[in-house]
Design a protein around this motif. Structure first.
Motif, PDB file in Angstrom:
ATOM      1  N   LEU A 186       4.921  -4.016  13.075  1.00 15.71           N
ATOM      2  CA  LEU A 186       3.690  -4.531  12.488  1.00 15.71           C
ATOM      3  C   LEU A 186       2.451  -4.046  13.239  1.00 15.71           C
ATOM      4  O   LEU A 186       1.448  -3.671  12.632  1.00 15.71           O
ATOM      5  CB  LEU A 186       3.712  -6.066  12.457  1.00 15.71           C
ATOM      6  N   GLU A 213      -0.549  -0.431  11.891  1.00 18.51           N
ATOM      7  CA  GLU A 213      -1.998  -0.394  11.703  1.00 18.51           C
ATOM      8  C   GLU A 213      -2.633   0.811  12.382  1.00 18.51           C
ATOM      9  O   GLU A 213      -3.757   1.194  12.065  1.00 18.51           O
ATOM     10  CB  GLU A 213      -2.624  -1.691  12.228  1.00 18.51           C
ATOM     11  N   ASP A 230       5.324 -10.218   6.946  1.00 20.68           N
ATOM     12  CA  ASP A 230       5.064  -8.959   6.250  1.00 20.68           C
ATOM     13  C   ASP A 230       3.725  -8.328   6.640  1.00 20.68           C
ATOM     14  O   ASP A 230       3.340  -7.293   6.103  1.00 20.68           O
ATOM     15  CB  ASP A 230       5.134  -9.155   4.728  1.00 20.68           C
ATOM     16  N   SER A 231       2.995  -8.934   7.562  1.00 19.81           N
ATOM     17  CA  SER A 231       1.769  -8.327   8.082  1.00 19.81           C
ATOM     18  C   SER A 231       1.489  -8.919   9.448  1.00 19.81           C
ATOM     19  O   SER A 231       1.997  -9.993   9.798  1.00 19.81           O
ATOM     20  CB  SER A 231       0.580  -8.568   7.145  1.00 19.81           C
ATOM     21  N   ASN A 232       0.653  -8.233  10.224  1.00 20.81           N
ATOM     22  CA  ASN A 232       0.373  -8.726  11.568  1.00 20.81           C
ATOM     23  C   ASN A 232      -0.544  -9.940  11.574  1.00 20.81           C
ATOM     24  O   ASN A 232      -0.852 -10.499  12.624  1.00 20.81           O
ATOM     25  CB  ASN A 232      -0.202  -7.628  12.462  1.00 20.81           C
TER      26      ASN A 232
END
Length: 571
Positions: free
Chosen positions: A339, A343, A545-547
């Motif tokens: 995660l 980015e 599912d995301s940071n």
């Protein structure tokens, strides 16, 4: 015999010209390895000794403007060479002044003359047996001399030695002899099949060339020589390269010399023992100055491997090892790495960029990090005891050059004392001379699960079932887990996650039926066992599912790990 025991050089080519700021090499051994990347200045060490040799023998190729540091016309080249002979040590001082005049002190002139005229020998990379050129930059037998001198040697004795040497190195039965019709033609029999030397690979030719030179020089001197060999790995498979080095280490005739080996091959590092000194040669690229550092512990070897671009991943090993207590830690950390690196547009692969090893909780006490040969207190009278203790421990750096150790705090707050085994490891890391290769990650909360939010763990733990327990030989049934049963205080860093979420099954009605404190303690202990950490971790990461799901504290604590992965992989 005259041996070089150490030297200092300044003002020559890439060696700094400022007084006492050149390169200094001490603690020379029977075998001395100078290793580093291309254009680091390794060859300049050998080239300097060769030019002094030519100067003393009045041969062409003496000091020129290009040999002065930064080609400065008014600068000087200065050197000191420590020479030992028959139990005596002398320091010879040399200088090339701004007029390119070669000067040396008269007190050590005899030692210097003996060293360079009779006890020093150079084997360079121009080892082409088929070459007809008579131009020979190095002071070793030219190809035409090699062909002509074989018959001058004790041929039968030489052939017997060479057959044994080549058989040992190539690990096949080898015989060497002349073609009867063309005496200068060399025939090599391998496994009984005859080949002309020109028809074999360049590696065999290289080995034959070097060994012939060494044998020839052995025949005309008493005692050992200082043998300088540049890049012995040229045209050689790493295994053959290592076998050649092992030969000169053990053969009675060959091991009497003192060897100076200049290389950028990592294969030699496996040959190192107490008879070796290893020097890392590198260049400060901002100033273009060569630096030489003696390596006397594992970190120094790792610096060498980093500098010549050898990564564990090239050997099917990972570049960094993350030590964790168990498999659930691996599941969480893998997800967090994915995660947080996504980015940045990167993806780190487990097994290449990093890998995991598991130490299993209390077994951590059997691991340590050591700076071998580097005592923090030379006068510590407990050193012998410490050495014995360390021998019982597993060195974390025996598995990797870079390491991160992840440890559960197992305490309610950060002010509580850590367990003794954790304190011991923390102290060992703090005392390391090179702290930049290892990080200790002690979780901010009690366990790694404390980085997961209250909401996420609630959702996951609600999916587990517990129908009943036995309490004082009676069956106590539970209803479905209910979020309302949890304590009023949200899950935080001080809680043990399995005990906290065990209360999902303890309704107020049930607790009123069994009001004694003992019931709640027994129930929590038995219910908590349903939360298998691996199953919990797998279900948790599916929800991340995301940071945005990662806490600020987690992002802060994982930064050193991510930075070390980047460093270990050269990003």
């Amino acid at each position: 015999m005259y041996f070089i025991e150490g030297f200092y050089i300044e003002g020559y080519r890439s060696f700094k010209s400022k007084m006492h700021k050149g390169i200094k090499v001490e603690n020379l051994n029977n075998f001395n390895l100078f290793i580093g990347p291309n254009n680091s200045g390794k060859s300049n060490i050998m080239r300097f000794f060769m030019q002094v040799n030519r100067q003393l023998k009045k041969k062409p190729g003496r000091f020129q403007t290009k040999d002065f540091h930064k080609h400065e016309e008014k600068s000087k080249i200065f050197a000191e060479i420590d020479i030992s002979s028959q139990g005596k040590n002398e320091k010879a001082t040399l200088m090339v002044n701004e007029h390119k005049e070669f000067l040396h002190d008269w007190l050590s002139s005899n030692s210097l003359d003996q060293l360079f005229r009779n006890h020093i020998y150079f084997i360079g990379t121009n080892r082409d047996h088929s070459s007809t050129t008579e131009v020979n930059e190095y002071d070793f037998l030219s190809p035409s001399e090699i062909k002509g001198m074989w018959s001058l040697l004790n041929y039968d004795g030489f052939k017997t030695l060479m057959n044994g040497w080549l058989t040992d190195i190539l690990e096949e039965e080898v015989e060497v002899h002349f073609d009867d019709d063309e005496p200068e033609n060399i025939i090599i029999k391998i496994a009984g099949i005859p080949y002309e030397l020109a028809d074999l690979g360049s590696g065999v030719e290289q080995i034959l060339q070097i060994l012939t030179n060494l044998y020839y020089r052995d025949s005309d001197t008493i005692g050992g020589r200082n043998i300088f060999i540049e890049e012995p790995e040229v045209h050689l498979h790493p295994r053959v390269h290592v076998k050649f080095i092992e030969l000169i280490q053990k053969d009675t005739l060959l091991k009497k010399h003192r060897y100076f080996i200049f290389s950028h091959s990592n294969a030699l590092l496996d040959c190192i023992d107490d008879n070796w000194s290893v020097y890392w040669v590198w260049k400060d690229k901002t100033e273009g100055i060569t630096e030489v550092t003696q390596c006397d512990q594992r970190d120094g070897t790792y610096d060498i491997l980093d500098s010549i671009g050898v990564k564990p991943s090239q050997l099917m090993q990972s570049n960094l090892v993350i030590w964790v207590e168990g498999p659930s830690d691996r599941i969480y950390i893998n997800k967090w790495i994915d995660l947080l690196t996504a980015e940045k547009g990167r993806r780190y692969e487990e097994g290449k960029h990093y890998s995991f090893l598991m130490y299993g909780g209390s077994l951590l006490g059997h691991y340590g990090v050591f700076d071998k040969g580097n005592k923090n207190n030379e006068n510590d009278e407990n050193d012998g005891i410490r050495d014995e203790e360390e021998q019982e421990l597993v060195d974390i750096f025996s598995t990797s050059r870079y390491a991160v150790v992840v440890i559960d705090r197992d305490r309610e707050d950060q002010d509580s004392p850590l367990k003794k085994r954790v304190e011991k490891l923390e102290t060992a890391i703090d005392n390391r001379e090179r702290k930049d290769r290892v990080k200790l990650w002690i979780t901010s909360g009690r366990e790694i699960e404390n980085y997961i939010s209250h909401e996420t763990l609630s959702e996951v733990c609600m999916t587990f079932k517990k129908e009943y327990i036995l309490y004082e030989n009676k069956r106590v049934d539970f209803e479905e887990p209910n979020i309302k049963n949890l304590p009023a205080v949200s899950f935080s860093t001080k809680h043990s996650f399995d005990e906290y979420f065990a209360e999902l099954f303890l309704s107020s009605e049930l607790l009123s039926k069994y009001p004694e404190e003992k019931f709640k303690e027994v129930a929590v202990k038995k219910i908590s066992k349903i939360f298998n950490k691996i199953f919990v971790a797998k279900r948790v990461v599916k929800k991340l599912d995301s940071n945005e799901y990662l806490s600020v504290k987690l992002k802060e604590d994982i930064k050193p790990l991510l930075s070390l992965i980047e460093k270990a992989n050269g990003f």
